[in-house]
Design a protein around this motif. Structure first.
Motif, mmCIF file in Angstrom:
data_model
loop_
_atom_site.group_PDB
_atom_site.id
_atom_site.type_symbol
_atom_site.label_atom_id
_atom_site.label_comp_id
_atom_site.label_asym_id
_atom_site.label_seq_id
_atom_site.Cartn_x
_atom_site.Cartn_y
_atom_site.Cartn_z
ATOM 1 N N LEU A 105 0.832 -1.201 0.000
ATOM 2 C CA LEU A 105 0.000 0.000 0.000
ATOM 3 C C LEU A 105 0.871 1.258 0.000
ATOM 4 C CD1 LEU A 105 -2.852 -1.028 2.463
ATOM 5 C CD2 LEU A 105 -2.970 -0.819 -0.036
ATOM 6 N N PHE A 106 1.944 1.251 0.790
ATOM 7 C CA PHE A 106 2.869 2.387 0.807
ATOM 8 C C PHE A 106 3.529 2.553 -0.561
ATOM 9 C CE2 PHE A 106 7.214 4.001 1.315
ATOM 10 C CZ PHE A 106 6.931 5.246 1.854
ATOM 11 N N THR A 107 3.965 1.446 -1.141
ATOM 12 C CA THR A 107 4.599 1.497 -2.460
ATOM 13 C C THR A 107 3.623 2.036 -3.499
ATOM 14 O OG1 THR A 107 6.008 -0.369 -1.853
ATOM 15 C CG2 THR A 107 5.839 0.145 -4.184
ATOM 16 N N GLY A 108 2.376 1.607 -3.436
ATOM 17 C CA GLY A 108 1.368 2.126 -4.356
ATOM 18 C C GLY A 108 1.126 3.612 -4.159
ATOM 19 N N PHE A 109 1.120 4.054 -2.895
ATOM 20 C CA PHE A 109 0.887 5.463 -2.576
ATOM 21 C C PHE A 109 1.976 6.351 -3.166
ATOM 22 C CE2 PHE A 109 1.428 9.016 0.508
ATOM 23 C CZ PHE A 109 0.226 9.667 0.252
ATOM 24 N N ILE A 110 3.234 5.895 -3.101
ATOM 25 C CA ILE A 110 4.334 6.728 -3.586
ATOM 26 C C ILE A 110 4.735 6.389 -5.027
ATOM 27 C CG2 ILE A 110 5.259 7.027 -1.252
ATOM 28 C CD1 ILE A 110 7.571 5.118 -2.120
#
Length: 191
Positions: A105-110
């Protein structure tokens, strides 16, 4: 489809001039356009229940997979798994839960700001690390650059993008004190 046809032609009848043209065409990133279209079709299927869009997506994904993987086993398998996970996340709760971990989710966000900044940051940081430590030219030299790129991408996604969306909406909608999410969606600033 045109690029896929060109790729097949280049593999079968290619010479140095054809391969040079292929390299120039690759600079446009057109070889990734099949994935973009596949994603749009999957969205149409998922959002509007258009079954023909899913069928077209499956057909187009074959061309995208072959073009991206170039029939090399590992890249082609990676592309197949990527496509299957993408569809699986929409239709299977277990796949969705597995892909909803905090790191992904963090990777998708950034991901979008990371896409924009990673190249220049990695090249600069690896070059500087190599100047300071010439004996260190391993994958470890990428870690500081990746960490910096992730940090900058997070700051851009968390603070700068929302600020730009709000300011852009204010410019397009006039100087309103507060721009509603509905108004921002109407002018394309939110989905």
């Amino acid at each position: 489809l045109a690029f896929f046809t060109f790729k097949v032609f280049a593999r079968l009848f290619g010479n140095e001039i054809i391969w040079m043209i292929e390299d120039l065409v690759n600079l446009t990133s057109i070889h990734l356009f099949g994935w973009f279209c596949t994603g749009m079709l999957i969205y149409r299927w998922y959002q509007y229940k258009e079954n023909h869009a899913l069928l077209l997506s499956i057909i187009l994904s074959v061309f995208a997979i072959v073009t991206s993987g170039e029939l090399n086993a590992i890249p082609t398998l990676f592309c197949i798994v990527f496509y299957a996970l993408f569809i699986g996340a929409l239709v299977n709760d277990n796949v969705r839960i597995a892909l909803s971990n905090r790191f992904l989710l963090f990777t998708g966000f950034i991901s979008y700001p990371l896409y924009l900044v990673h190249d220049s940051i990695l090249i600069s940081s690896v070059t500087e690390i190599h100047k300071i430590f010439p004996e260190v030219m391993s994958y470890a030299s990428y870690i500081p650059g990746l960490a910096l790129a992730a940090l900058i991408s997070y700051l851009l996604a968390k603070y700068y993008e929302p600020y730009c969306r709000t300011k852009g909406a204010e410019i397009l909608l006039g100087n309103q004190k507060h721009v509603s999410r509905k108004a921002m969606a109407r002018i394309g600033f939110l989905s």
